[in-house]
Design a protein around this motif. Sequence first.
Motif, mmCIF file in Angstrom:
data_model
loop_
_atom_site.group_PDB
_atom_site.id
_atom_site.type_symbol
_atom_site.label_atom_id
_atom_site.label_comp_id
_atom_site.label_asym_id
_atom_site.label_seq_id
_atom_site.Cartn_x
_atom_site.Cartn_y
_atom_site.Cartn_z
ATOM 1 N N LEU A 194 0.834 -1.202 0.000
ATOM 2 C CA LEU A 194 0.000 0.000 0.000
ATOM 3 C C LEU A 194 0.872 1.257 0.000
ATOM 4 N N GLY A 195 1.935 1.219 0.809
ATOM 5 C CA GLY A 195 2.872 2.350 0.872
ATOM 6 C C GLY A 195 3.474 2.624 -0.497
ATOM 7 N N LEU A 196 3.888 1.546 -1.182
ATOM 8 C CA LEU A 196 4.482 1.693 -2.525
ATOM 9 C C LEU A 196 3.476 2.284 -3.505
ATOM 10 N N LEU A 197 2.238 1.792 -3.433
ATOM 11 C CA LEU A 197 1.194 2.276 -4.348
ATOM 12 C C LEU A 197 0.952 3.774 -4.155
ATOM 13 N N CYS A 231 3.079 5.950 -2.977
ATOM 14 C CA CYS A 231 4.253 6.662 -3.508
ATOM 15 C C CYS A 231 4.124 6.803 -5.019
ATOM 16 N N PHE A 232 3.741 5.695 -5.661
ATOM 17 C CA PHE A 232 3.585 5.700 -7.115
ATOM 18 C C PHE A 232 2.540 6.746 -7.534
ATOM 19 N N ALA A 233 1.406 6.756 -6.823
ATOM 20 C CA ALA A 233 0.338 7.711 -7.136
ATOM 21 C C ALA A 233 0.854 9.139 -6.969
ATOM 22 N N ALA A 234 1.691 9.349 -5.937
ATOM 23 C CA ALA A 234 2.224 10.692 -5.679
ATOM 24 C C ALA A 234 3.097 11.148 -6.850
ATOM 25 N N PHE A 235 3.921 10.203 -7.395
ATOM 26 C CA PHE A 235 4.790 10.568 -8.525
ATOM 27 C C PHE A 235 3.960 10.918 -9.766
ATOM 28 N N VAL A 236 2.916 10.105 -10.003
ATOM 29 C CA VAL A 236 2.048 10.361 -11.153
ATOM 30 C C VAL A 236 1.417 11.745 -11.000
ATOM 31 N N PHE A 237 0.933 12.034 -9.811
ATOM 32 C CA PHE A 237 0.278 13.310 -9.516
ATOM 33 C C PHE A 237 1.251 14.471 -9.751
ATOM 34 N N LEU A 238 2.499 14.246 -9.296
ATOM 35 C CA LEU A 238 3.551 15.259 -9.437
ATOM 36 C C LEU A 238 3.802 15.566 -10.919
ATOM 37 N N ALA A 239 3.876 14.480 -11.705
ATOM 38 C CA ALA A 239 4.122 14.640 -13.149
ATOM 39 C C ALA A 239 2.974 15.415 -13.796
ATOM 40 N N VAL A 240 1.747 15.088 -13.418
ATOM 41 C CA VAL A 240 0.574 15.775 -13.981
ATOM 42 C C VAL A 240 0.658 17.272 -13.668
ATOM 43 N N ILE A 241 0.969 17.603 -12.419
ATOM 44 C CA ILE A 241 1.033 19.014 -12.005
ATOM 45 C C ILE A 241 2.139 19.744 -12.780
ATOM 46 N N LEU A 242 3.280 19.043 -12.935
ATOM 47 C CA LEU A 242 4.424 19.626 -13.642
ATOM 48 C C LEU A 242 4.063 19.969 -15.087
ATOM 49 N N VAL A 243 3.472 18.977 -15.768
ATOM 50 C CA VAL A 243 3.085 19.171 -17.171
ATOM 51 C C VAL A 243 2.064 20.293 -17.270
ATOM 52 N N LYS A 244 1.084 20.270 -16.357
ATOM 53 C CA LYS A 244 0.017 21.278 -16.360
ATOM 54 C C LYS A 244 0.608 22.680 -16.178
ATOM 55 N N THR A 245 1.565 22.787 -15.277
ATOM 56 C CA THR A 245 2.172 24.089 -14.986
ATOM 57 C C THR A 245 2.966 24.589 -16.196
ATOM 58 N N LEU A 246 3.736 23.641 -16.829
ATOM 59 C CA LEU A 246 4.557 24.031 -17.974
ATOM 60 C C LEU A 246 3.689 24.444 -19.173
ATOM 61 N N CYS A 247 2.593 23.711 -19.384
ATOM 62 C CA CYS A 247 1.750 23.981 -20.557
ATOM 63 C C CYS A 247 0.779 25.144 -20.339
ATOM 64 N N PHE A 248 0.188 25.194 -19.135
ATOM 65 C CA PHE A 248 -0.881 26.184 -18.929
ATOM 66 C C PHE A 248 -0.534 27.248 -17.883
ATOM 67 N N GLY A 265 -4.955 9.135 6.807
ATOM 68 C CA GLY A 265 -5.799 7.963 7.077
ATOM 69 C C GLY A 265 -5.055 6.675 6.786
ATOM 70 N N ILE A 266 -4.398 6.653 5.628
ATOM 71 C CA ILE A 266 -3.665 5.433 5.241
ATOM 72 C C ILE A 266 -2.559 5.138 6.262
ATOM 73 N N GLN A 267 -1.881 6.215 6.668
ATOM 74 C CA GLN A 267 -0.779 6.006 7.629
ATOM 75 C C GLN A 267 -1.293 5.463 8.961
ATOM 76 N N LEU A 268 -2.399 6.048 9.435
ATOM 77 C CA LEU A 268 -2.944 5.577 10.708
ATOM 78 C C LEU A 268 -3.420 4.134 10.596
ATOM 79 N N PHE A 269 -4.042 3.812 9.469
ATOM 80 C CA PHE A 269 -4.521 2.452 9.241
ATOM 81 C C PHE A 269 -3.349 1.459 9.297
ATOM 82 N N CYS A 270 -2.263 1.831 8.600
ATOM 83 C CA CYS A 270 -1.087 0.945 8.579
ATOM 84 C C CYS A 270 -0.461 0.830 9.966
ATOM 85 N N MET A 271 -0.428 1.955 10.652
ATOM 86 C CA MET A 271 0.131 1.906 12.014
ATOM 87 C C MET A 271 -0.726 1.025 12.914
#
Length: 345
Positions: A236-239, A241-258, A277-283
């Motif tokens: 779950l932690g890895l997933l 992280c992966f989602a965060a990177f995808v989100f980061l890329a989207v924001i980057l592209v959006k900022t550069l283009c628009f 929530g996810i962190q507390l659940f895992c803890m």
Amino acid sequence: MKQSITLVVPCYNEEEVLPLFYKEYCSVAERLPDYIVEVLFVDDGSKDRTIEIVKKLAEKDKRVKYLSFSRNFGKEAAIYAGLQNADGDYTAIMDADLQDPPALLQEMLDAIVKEGYDSAATRRVTRKGEPPVRSFFARCFYRLMNKISTTEVMDGARDYRLMTRQFRDAILQMGEYNRFSKGIFGWVGFKTKWIEFENVERQAGETKWSFWKLLVYSIEGILGFSTVPLALVSVLGLLVCFAAFVFLAVILVKTLCFGDPVAGWPSTVCIILLLGGIQLFCMGILGMYLSKAYLETKKRPIYICGETNLSGKDEGYLPELQHTKMKKTIHACAESGEENETERD
Ligand code: UDP
Ligand code: MG
């Protein structure tokens, strides 16, 4: 010489059903003339007249043994105590409420004596008479358990089973504090014959298992026999992280283009809440494993015996050999006349 069978019967507030149970026990014992059939009632700190009734039965019938806990320790502890103190060639675990048909004993005995099995276990094929919500969650639990654990736990399995001494000794070797018998029986292995029967309703009294208690018990089973939830937490932690990177890329592209439009704070709050929530659940999952490990390291006795009519068990409150060190200390104190010097660990 006749071989003997000990029926271990955990009892918690069973005053209503005990006379019925004893009647049934007598008729079963009569139907097994080649064996000495003893019954060992384990009174799990009942608050009603259970222990009085058991004592009366023991007075008039020498085959009746009992062991009474100092408080309610739970059915798992009662099963452990019963197995530890049963000295028959074969041992059976049976509920007091006659939901475990005593008539099946003959078939179970045949499976061991004639067919060479080490244990004969029973499972309900129907759940007639049980609340549908309870049946639904029970089914889900067994399905999940068998997916995430390498130990097989049979759907509908009862604790009602007959076993040889070897099988019983194997179970006793598993002296863990957090006990889940259905898993322990599967874990020890050996050849087990499954005997199926239709659900029988309790003959008198009420069930001691509320929905909440059952939920806690099922979590106990998962924690005791699977570490998959811990692995899932890492995945779950890895997933995330992966989602965060995808989100980061989207924001980057959006900022550069628009350009850099002002991002709304609601999305930020949502992300913080989601991650929190996810962190507390895992803890929470880690914490549950940790708490179980913590209780195991304390090495507390699984049960404390208040009184018994078993011969050679006159130490009263000390459970059999669980704390040899503590036992020695108390005996030493008694000999030297000291009081209240029990060594604690
Ligand atoms: N029992 C026990 N300690 C407890 C709860 C139950 O020894 O804390 C015993 C109870 O007396 C009975 C058996 O365990 O002999 C099964 O309990 P119950 O019939 O209430 O459970 P159910 O059949 O509803 O699952
Ligand atoms: Mg029952």
